[in-house]
Design a protein around this motif. Structure first.
Motif, short mmCIF file in Angstrom:
data_model
loop_
_atom_site.label_atom_id
_atom_site.label_comp_id
_atom_site.label_asym_id
_atom_site.label_seq_id
_atom_site.Cartn_x
_atom_site.Cartn_y
_atom_site.Cartn_z
N ARG A 148 0.83 -1.19 0.00
CA ARG A 148 0.00 0.00 0.00
C ARG A 148 0.87 1.25 0.00
O ARG A 148 2.09 1.18 0.22
CB ARG A 148 -0.92 -0.01 1.23
CG ARG A 148 -1.93 -1.15 1.21
CD ARG A 148 -2.71 -1.25 2.52
NE ARG A 148 -3.56 -0.10 2.74
CZ ARG A 148 -4.79 0.05 2.23
NH1 ARG A 148 -5.30 -0.88 1.44
NH2 ARG A 148 -5.50 1.13 2.49
N ASP A 149 0.26 2.40 -0.25
CA ASP A 149 0.95 3.68 -0.11
C ASP A 149 0.99 4.03 1.38
O ASP A 149 0.08 3.69 2.14
CB ASP A 149 0.23 4.77 -0.89
CG ASP A 149 0.33 4.58 -2.40
OD1 ASP A 149 1.19 3.80 -2.85
OD2 ASP A 149 -0.46 5.22 -3.12
N TYR A 150 2.04 4.77 1.77
CA TYR A 150 2.24 5.10 3.17
C TYR A 150 2.40 6.60 3.35
O TYR A 150 2.96 7.28 2.50
CB TYR A 150 3.48 4.40 3.73
CG TYR A 150 3.23 2.96 4.12
CD1 TYR A 150 3.11 2.57 5.45
CD2 TYR A 150 3.05 1.98 3.14
CE1 TYR A 150 2.85 1.26 5.80
CE2 TYR A 150 2.79 0.66 3.48
CZ TYR A 150 2.69 0.31 4.82
OH TYR A 150 2.42 -0.99 5.15
N PRO B 75 -3.12 1.37 -3.13
CA PRO B 75 -2.14 1.72 -4.16
C PRO B 75 -2.81 2.10 -5.47
O PRO B 75 -3.96 1.73 -5.73
CB PRO B 75 -1.33 0.43 -4.32
CG PRO B 75 -2.29 -0.66 -3.97
CD PRO B 75 -3.13 -0.08 -2.85
N ASP B 76 -2.08 2.84 -6.28
CA ASP B 76 -2.58 3.21 -7.60
C ASP B 76 -2.69 2.00 -8.51
O ASP B 76 -3.54 1.94 -9.38
CB ASP B 76 -1.66 4.26 -8.22
CG ASP B 76 -2.14 4.75 -9.56
OD1 ASP B 76 -3.19 5.42 -9.59
OD2 ASP B 76 -1.49 4.44 -10.58
N SER B 77 -1.79 1.06 -8.34
CA SER B 77 -1.83 -0.20 -9.09
C SER B 77 -1.12 -1.26 -8.27
O SER B 77 -0.42 -0.95 -7.30
CB SER B 77 -1.16 -0.05 -10.46
OG SER B 77 0.24 0.16 -10.31
N GLU B 78 -1.30 -2.50 -8.65
CA GLU B 78 -0.60 -3.60 -8.00
C GLU B 78 0.40 -4.26 -8.95
O GLU B 78 1.48 -4.67 -8.54
CB GLU B 78 -1.60 -4.63 -7.48
CG GLU B 78 -2.46 -4.10 -6.36
CD GLU B 78 -3.65 -4.98 -6.00
OE1 GLU B 78 -4.26 -4.75 -4.93
OE2 GLU B 78 -3.98 -5.89 -6.79
N GLY C 1 -3.40 -13.05 -21.07
CA GLY C 1 -2.02 -12.81 -20.68
C GLY C 1 -1.77 -11.45 -20.07
O GLY C 1 -0.73 -11.22 -19.46
N LEU C 2 -2.72 -10.53 -20.21
CA LEU C 2 -2.55 -9.19 -19.67
C LEU C 2 -2.89 -9.15 -18.19
O LEU C 2 -3.70 -9.94 -17.69
CB LEU C 2 -3.43 -8.20 -20.43
CG LEU C 2 -3.12 -8.02 -21.92
CD1 LEU C 2 -4.15 -7.09 -22.56
CD2 LEU C 2 -1.70 -7.49 -22.12
N THR C 3 -2.29 -8.19 -17.48
CA THR C 3 -2.54 -8.05 -16.05
C THR C 3 -3.52 -6.92 -15.78
O THR C 3 -3.49 -5.88 -16.44
CB THR C 3 -1.23 -7.76 -15.29
OG1 THR C 3 -0.66 -6.54 -15.77
CG2 THR C 3 -0.24 -8.89 -15.47
N PHE C 4 -4.36 -7.13 -14.79
CA PHE C 4 -5.24 -6.07 -14.31
C PHE C 4 -4.42 -5.13 -13.43
O PHE C 4 -3.50 -5.55 -12.73
CB PHE C 4 -6.39 -6.65 -13.50
CG PHE C 4 -7.32 -7.52 -14.28
CD1 PHE C 4 -8.16 -6.97 -15.24
CD2 PHE C 4 -7.36 -8.89 -14.08
CE1 PHE C 4 -9.04 -7.77 -15.97
CE2 PHE C 4 -8.22 -9.70 -14.80
CZ PHE C 4 -9.06 -9.14 -15.74
N ALA C 5 -4.78 -3.86 -13.43
CA ALA C 5 -4.07 -2.89 -12.60
C ALA C 5 -4.19 -3.22 -11.12
O ALA C 5 -3.21 -3.14 -10.36
CB ALA C 5 -4.59 -1.48 -12.87
N LEU C 6 -5.38 -3.60 -10.71
CA LEU C 6 -5.67 -3.99 -9.33
C LEU C 6 -6.62 -5.17 -9.35
O LEU C 6 -7.41 -5.33 -10.30
CB LEU C 6 -6.32 -2.84 -8.56
CG LEU C 6 -5.53 -1.55 -8.35
CD1 LEU C 6 -6.48 -0.38 -8.11
CD2 LEU C 6 -4.59 -1.71 -7.16
N MET D 59 0.91 0.53 -20.15
CA MET D 59 2.04 0.94 -19.33
C MET D 59 2.32 -0.08 -18.23
O MET D 59 3.46 -0.54 -18.05
CB MET D 59 1.77 2.31 -18.72
CG MET D 59 1.67 3.44 -19.73
SD MET D 59 1.35 5.00 -18.86
CE MET D 59 1.27 6.14 -20.24
N ASP D 60 1.31 -0.43 -17.48
CA ASP D 60 1.46 -1.38 -16.38
C ASP D 60 1.96 -2.73 -16.88
O ASP D 60 2.82 -3.36 -16.24
CB ASP D 60 0.14 -1.57 -15.65
CG ASP D 60 -0.33 -0.34 -14.91
OD1 ASP D 60 -0.19 0.76 -15.45
OD2 ASP D 60 -0.85 -0.49 -13.79
#
Length: 326
Positions: A73-75, A88-91, A137-142, A151-152
């Motif tokens: 997570r963001d801190y 977080p903005d993304s994982e 094959g693509l990833t989800f941002a979160l 980009m991710d």
């Protein structure tokens, strides 16, 4: 470049008694930590060998703060190092850029001992990316945000590929598995996000929908086109890479002189270096110094400083190719 490395060192949060806690904040005078940006800051700090211990402290901080599922997570810290966290903005991109940082730390500092000691946690971070992969094959941002960004995915690919290479150098039997997962992401990008008709990439995919591309729109349409070259999915000197660079310059001719209140996008300096366009990379560095660094712009933060340093390092390494033709 040296001054910016010092600036990044000041971004690392100190405990009482002035020992580095490890976390790298966005600014020296603030305590907001977005690990995605911190990963770039630590990567740039590897340009200075005296910073290797500080980078290791950051790597340790990241692993100490992993969630059970391998995400982070963001801190936000106060003066006593009490903290609050935020989503977080993304994982996928956080994990990918962290794995690339770990790979480069091992490569530059030669700290295989640190890697071996932390392999279980590093594999947990890598599996975070795999757990976010869809059937294409693509990833989800979160996990809870089912959008697949170019980009991710480029960052996720690079992280898995770098981690696989790191494991292979250690003789770890899981190397081939993570390499195959990196290839799956790369294949997903090629099949699902490359637009053959317009010879450019779709910025994202949601379900079956891929938005149209307007290269006159800087973000994300034009900006995302640089990522396949930055992260090694395509070669800058090959036809596709060269064509994308020409398209970017044609539709975004003012990228050299982006100024506040926009962010400077210093990663574009590195992009120009990869294409051998060192003259434009130098101009990007020069203008950023005038418009952001010398003016103490609030839009200058740790990730921008990082790509400023990395671009300068590339210019110095290639100075015989451009310095005397300016």
């Amino acid at each position: 470049m040296v001054a910016q490395i010092y600036w990044l060192k000041r971004c690392q949060i100190l405990r009482p008694g002035h020992r580095a806690d490890g976390a790298i904040a966005r600014y020296p005078d603030q305590a907001g930590v977005m690990p995605y940006f911190s990963n770039f800051a630590a990567l740039a700090m590897l340009e200075e060998p005296s910073c290797f211990p500080l980078v290791e402290r950051y790597l340790d901080w990241y692993l100490r703060h992993l969630e059970k599922n391998g995400t982070i997570r963001d801190y936000s810290y106060d003066s006593d190092l009490n903290f609050k966290t935020a989503k977080p903005d993304s994982e996928d991109a956080y994990a990918g850029t962290f794995l690339s940082l770990a790979f480069n730390y091992c490569k530059k500092a030669g700290q295989t001992g640190w890697v071996k000691a932390n392999l279980p946690d590093l594999k947990r971070v890598a599996r975070t990316i795999i757990n976010l992969m869809d059937r294409d094959g693509l990833t989800f941002a979160l996990a809870g945000y089912r959008v697949k960004y170019l980009m991710d995915n480029c960052e996720a690919y690079r992280g898995l590929a770098d981690f696989a290479e790191l494991l292979e150098s250690l003789g770890d039997r899981d190397a081939s598995y993570f390499k195959s997962m990196a290839e799956a992401v790369a294949n997903g990008i090629e099949r699902s996000l490359w637009n053959r008709l317009n010879s450019c990439y779709h910025p994202s995919k949601t379900g079956w929908i891929r938005p149209g591309v307007n290269l006159k729109k800087f973000y994300p349409d034009a900006a995302c086109q640089i990522f396949p070259v930055i992260y090694g999915l395509i070669e800058p000197g090959q036809a596709r890479g060269s064509n994308l660079y020409q398209l970017f310059n044609s539709y975004q001719p003012n990228w050299l002189t982006i100024k506040p209140p926009d962010y400077p996008w210093m990663i574009l300096g590195l992009y120009a270096c990869l294409h051998g366009d060192f003259g434009k990379a130098y101009e990007k560095v020069r203008y950023a110094r005038e418009a952001y660094i010398d003016t103490n712009s609030g839009n200058w933060f740790c990730a921008e400083a990082a790509f400023f340093i990395i671009t300068c390092a590339s210019l110095l390494q290639n100075r015989d190719k451009w310095l005397f033709v300016q």
